[in-house]
Scaffold this motif. Structure first.
Motif, PDB file in Angstrom:
ATOM      1  N   GLU A  39       0.809  -1.218   0.000  1.00 37.70           N
ATOM      2  CA  GLU A  39       0.000   0.000   0.000  1.00 37.70           C
ATOM      3  C   GLU A  39       0.845   1.273   0.000  1.00 37.70           C
ATOM      4  O   GLU A  39       0.431   2.308  -0.509  1.00 37.70           O
ATOM      5  CB  GLU A  39      -0.942   0.022   1.216  1.00 37.70           C
ATOM      6  CG  GLU A  39      -2.086  -0.981   1.145  1.00 37.70           C
ATOM      7  CD  GLU A  39      -1.630  -2.371   1.569  1.00 37.70           C
ATOM      8  OE1 GLU A  39      -0.480  -2.487   2.076  1.00 37.70           O
ATOM      9  OE2 GLU A  39      -2.411  -3.335   1.400  1.00 37.70           O
ATOM     10  N   HIS A  40       2.036   1.209   0.605  1.00 35.05           N
ATOM     11  CA  HIS A  40       2.881   2.385   0.732  1.00 35.05           C
ATOM     12  C   HIS A  40       4.227   2.136   0.041  1.00 35.05           C
ATOM     13  O   HIS A  40       4.697   0.992  -0.051  1.00 35.05           O
ATOM     14  CB  HIS A  40       3.109   2.728   2.207  1.00 35.05           C
ATOM     15  CG  HIS A  40       1.840   2.960   2.974  1.00 35.05           C
ATOM     16  ND1 HIS A  40       1.086   4.100   2.828  1.00 35.05           N
ATOM     17  CD2 HIS A  40       1.198   2.177   3.877  1.00 35.05           C
ATOM     18  CE1 HIS A  40       0.029   4.023   3.609  1.00 35.05           C
ATOM     19  NE2 HIS A  40       0.061   2.865   4.262  1.00 35.05           N
ATOM     20  N   LEU A  41       4.860   3.220  -0.390  1.00 40.01           N
ATOM     21  CA  LEU A  41       6.131   3.103  -1.103  1.00 40.01           C
ATOM     22  C   LEU A  41       7.192   2.427  -0.245  1.00 40.01           C
ATOM     23  O   LEU A  41       7.946   1.582  -0.743  1.00 40.01           O
ATOM     24  CB  LEU A  41       6.603   4.492  -1.540  1.00 40.01           C
ATOM     25  CG  LEU A  41       7.943   4.556  -2.288  1.00 40.01           C
ATOM     26  CD1 LEU A  41       7.910   3.715  -3.549  1.00 40.01           C
ATOM     27  CD2 LEU A  41       8.300   6.011  -2.620  1.00 40.01           C
ATOM     28  N   TRP A  42       7.243   2.755   1.036  1.00 39.33           N
ATOM     29  CA  TRP A  42       8.266   2.160   1.894  1.00 39.33           C
ATOM     30  C   TRP A  42       8.100   0.647   1.999  1.00 39.33           C
ATOM     31  O   TRP A  42       9.092  -0.086   2.153  1.00 39.33           O
ATOM     32  CB  TRP A  42       8.268   2.809   3.275  1.00 39.33           C
ATOM     33  CG  TRP A  42       7.069   2.519   4.141  1.00 39.33           C
ATOM     34  CD1 TRP A  42       5.946   3.259   4.271  1.00 39.33           C
ATOM     35  CD2 TRP A  42       6.899   1.388   5.016  1.00 39.33           C
ATOM     36  NE1 TRP A  42       5.060   2.678   5.160  1.00 39.33           N
ATOM     37  CE2 TRP A  42       5.629   1.536   5.646  1.00 39.33           C
ATOM     38  CE3 TRP A  42       7.679   0.288   5.339  1.00 39.33           C
ATOM     39  CZ2 TRP A  42       5.136   0.616   6.556  1.00 39.33           C
ATOM     40  CZ3 TRP A  42       7.185  -0.647   6.249  1.00 39.33           C
ATOM     41  CH2 TRP A  42       5.928  -0.482   6.853  1.00 39.33           C
ATOM     42  N   GLN A  43       6.853   0.157   1.900  1.00 39.47           N
ATOM     43  CA  GLN A  43       6.637  -1.287   1.962  1.00 39.47           C
ATOM     44  C   GLN A  43       7.188  -1.980   0.714  1.00 39.47           C
ATOM     45  O   GLN A  43       7.756  -3.072   0.804  1.00 39.47           O
ATOM     46  CB  GLN A  43       5.138  -1.565   2.119  1.00 39.47           C
ATOM     47  CG  GLN A  43       4.553  -1.083   3.446  1.00 39.47           C
ATOM     48  CD  GLN A  43       3.047  -1.182   3.484  1.00 39.47           C
ATOM     49  OE1 GLN A  43       2.375  -1.146   2.447  1.00 39.47           O
ATOM     50  NE2 GLN A  43       2.482  -1.300   4.685  1.00 39.47           N
ATOM     51  N   VAL A  44       7.024  -1.343  -0.428  1.00 37.07           N
ATOM     52  CA  VAL A  44       7.587  -1.885  -1.665  1.00 37.07           C
ATOM     53  C   VAL A  44       9.110  -1.914  -1.573  1.00 37.07           C
ATOM     54  O   VAL A  44       9.754  -2.889  -1.972  1.00 37.07           O
ATOM     55  CB  VAL A  44       7.126  -1.052  -2.874  1.00 37.07           C
ATOM     56  CG1 VAL A  44       7.832  -1.508  -4.145  1.00 37.07           C
ATOM     57  CG2 VAL A  44       5.623  -1.138  -3.035  1.00 37.07           C
ATOM     58  N   ILE A  45       9.694  -0.845  -1.024  1.00 35.45           N
ATOM     59  CA  ILE A  45      11.154  -0.781  -0.887  1.00 35.45           C
ATOM     60  C   ILE A  45      11.655  -1.851   0.067  1.00 35.45           C
ATOM     61  O   ILE A  45      12.674  -2.517  -0.197  1.00 35.45           O
ATOM     62  CB  ILE A  45      11.582   0.622  -0.421  1.00 35.45           C
ATOM     63  CG1 ILE A  45      11.255   1.662  -1.495  1.00 35.45           C
ATOM     64  CG2 ILE A  45      13.073   0.651  -0.087  1.00 35.45           C
ATOM     65  CD1 ILE A  45      11.512   3.088  -1.076  1.00 35.45           C
ATOM     66  N   VAL A  46      10.939  -2.074   1.174  1.00 34.98           N
ATOM     67  CA  VAL A  46      11.338  -3.118   2.123  1.00 34.98           C
ATOM     68  C   VAL A  46      11.282  -4.490   1.461  1.00 34.98           C
ATOM     69  O   VAL A  46      12.207  -5.307   1.594  1.00 34.98           O
ATOM     70  CB  VAL A  46      10.445  -3.084   3.379  1.00 34.98           C
ATOM     71  CG1 VAL A  46      10.654  -4.338   4.237  1.00 34.98           C
ATOM     72  CG2 VAL A  46      10.742  -1.838   4.212  1.00 34.98           C
ATOM     73  N   GLY A  47      10.204  -4.766   0.729  1.00 32.12           N
ATOM     74  CA  GLY A  47      10.115  -6.050   0.033  1.00 32.12           C
ATOM     75  C   GLY A  47      11.245  -6.236  -0.963  1.00 32.12           C
ATOM     76  O   GLY A  47      11.850  -7.315  -1.046  1.00 32.12           O
TER      77      GLY A  47
END
Length: 476
Positions: free
Chosen positions: A369-377
């Protein structure tokens, strides 16, 4: 010829290579590996604007990537074998020199034909990474070999991750030619550094070059890789695709037949057929397949408009920067992976890396849902990539005689590239099969990305299972 046959002991090599000199050698070879990896990914963010800039078609611009891929596929195994025969440092210099020459040509022209030729010349540099791994394995003191090999191998992923933000920055502030000037400058420094600081490996077999084998292998690989790279444009229903794939099968079978009937074959099929090597190369195909989505599933994903239901409408620079933590983690984890290999063995370390990659894809499917979550993945995938990339050459080195290291690592790199090419062909079709139409633009849907992530995650789980069946042996 081995160290012992030449009358050179490991202690003499370690004494000749002081800690300070070993660090310098690792630095210049690592720089060469990094810039080679950068060259393979740096153009991707700017491809969309090149047809207009160069006044040419999109298909013509696509050959800037395809030409590099084809030459790389042919040069990696052949230059690896030549490195074992005549000197790994010599062929490493040839590889870095080809990157320098191709970069200089591309930096001064806007003619699309010359640019394609320059990119083809750059393709020969792909052999630098397996050559660098094999060279350092024979030169560095024993206690530094593991971390050195892990670092050079990790550069394959690090360069890909760093190339995207660098290209995004250049695209927003300068002409695309600046990318080639950067590659030319870095490759020149690496070339001079290797020339001045790195000695030739004593493990050289000599012999005659199998010209017929080289021609058959090169033609077979071109026929195999070309339809995989062009399948999205030609379509799987195209006769060209299946004719070339059939031709590849025939040529590679004939190549294998000739290798059993020449005194000095280009590829030692008996060594290649050893169970640990077969399993390691199979794991490499699966691992390469799994990693395909780590690049296209991050930069393009976050740059997509918010109306797609998943994108964030980010700029090229932000899309590239989303990959930066992934590349940095590969670099940071290289020495950690080396210690894992030393304590747990290459196969278990590779399995661990593959499982971490699978967990990263699971995160990408479920939390976005959030950009930081995509970066963490993406960063989790990068962590697994760094561990896995470090483990693969350690497995190859452990089951290969010193005078065959470059050829064996070159073939392993080729199998990894084959896995990525297969994933590209399948993944591109998958992303094109489910789209979101925004005005006149069709973009992959969230469902398509999830299916791609699931497919690549499954491939990484299979890679882990294969890795666990590889017998452990410490590298010589």
């Amino acid at each position: 010829m081995s160290h012992e046959q030449l009358g050179i002991t490991d202690e003499e090599i370690a004494a000749h290579t002081s800690p300070g000199r070993a660090r310098l050698q690792l630095l210049v070879v690592g720089l060469g590996a990094l810039v080679v990896s950068l060259a393979q990914s740096m153009l991707i963010p700017v491809l969309g604007e090149l047809p207009e800039v160069l006044d040419t078609s999109t298909s013509a611009v696509g050959w800037l990537l395809t030409s590099t891929l084809l030459v790389a596929a042919v040069s990696v195994p052949i230059m690896g074998r030549l490195g074992d025969m005549f000197g790994k440092r010599l062929l490493l210099l040839v590889a870095i020199g080809s990157l320098l020459a191709g970069s200089l040509v591309a930096a001064v022209t806007s003619n699309v034909a010359l640019l394609i030729a320059a990119r083809a010349i750059q393709g020969a540099s792909a052999a630098a990474i397996p050559l660098g791994i094999s060279l350092l394995a024979g030169l560095l003191p024993r206690e530094r070999v593991g971390s050195g090999v892990a670092l050079i191998s990790a550069m394959l992923g690090v360069g890909g991750a760093l190339g995207l933000p660098l290209a995004g920055f250049v695209a927003e502030h300068a002409d695309f030619h600046a990318l080639f000037w950067i590659m030319a400058g870095a490759s020149f420094v690496a070339f001079v550094g290797i020339l001045m600081l790195v000695p030739e490996s004593p493990d050289r077999s000599g012999g005659r070059v199998d010209v017929l084998g080289g021609v058959l292998l090169g033609a077979g690989l071109v026929c195999l890789m070309l339809p995989l790279s062009q399948s999205s444009d030609w379509g799987w229903g195209s006769a060209k695709v299946w004719i070339l794939l059939a031709g590849a099968a025939v040529l590679l079978v004939v190549f294998g037949w000739t290798q059993t009937r020449v005194r000095e074959p280009l590829v030692d099929l008996s060594a290649l057929s050893r169970r640990p090597i077969v399993l390691a190369n199979l794991a490499s195909i699966l691992f390469g397949f799994a990693l395909f989505a780590s690049f296209i599933g991050t930069a393009a994903y976050v740059e997509a408009p918010e109306a797609t239901g998943y994108g964030f409408g980010s700029s090229l620079l932000v899309g590239g920067l989303a990959m930066l933590p992934s590349g940095l983690m590969m670099l940071v984890l290289a020495p950690v992976a080396a210690r894992l290999i030393s304590s747990r063995g290459g196969p278990q370390t590779l399995a661990l890396g593959a499982v971490v990659v699978a967990l990263g894809f699971l995160a990408r499917i479920t939390v976005h849902e959030h950009l930081w979550q995509v970066i963490v993945g993406s960063t989790i995938i990068g962590m697994g990539t760094g561990i896995g990339y470090a483990a693969l050459p350690s497995i190859i080195n452990a089951h290969t005689p010193p005078h065959e290291l470059a050829a064996a690592n070159g073939l392993n790199a080729l199998f990894r590239s084959l896995g990525s090419s297969l994933a590209s062909a399948i993944g591109t079709s998958l992303l094109a099969g489910s789209v979101v139409v925004l005005g006149e633009v069709a973009l992959p849907s969230l469902t398509a990305y999830r299916e791609l992530f699931a497919l690549c995650g499954g491939a990484s789980v299979l890679a882990a299972l294969v890795a666990l069946t590889i017998p452990h042996r410490a590298a010589a």
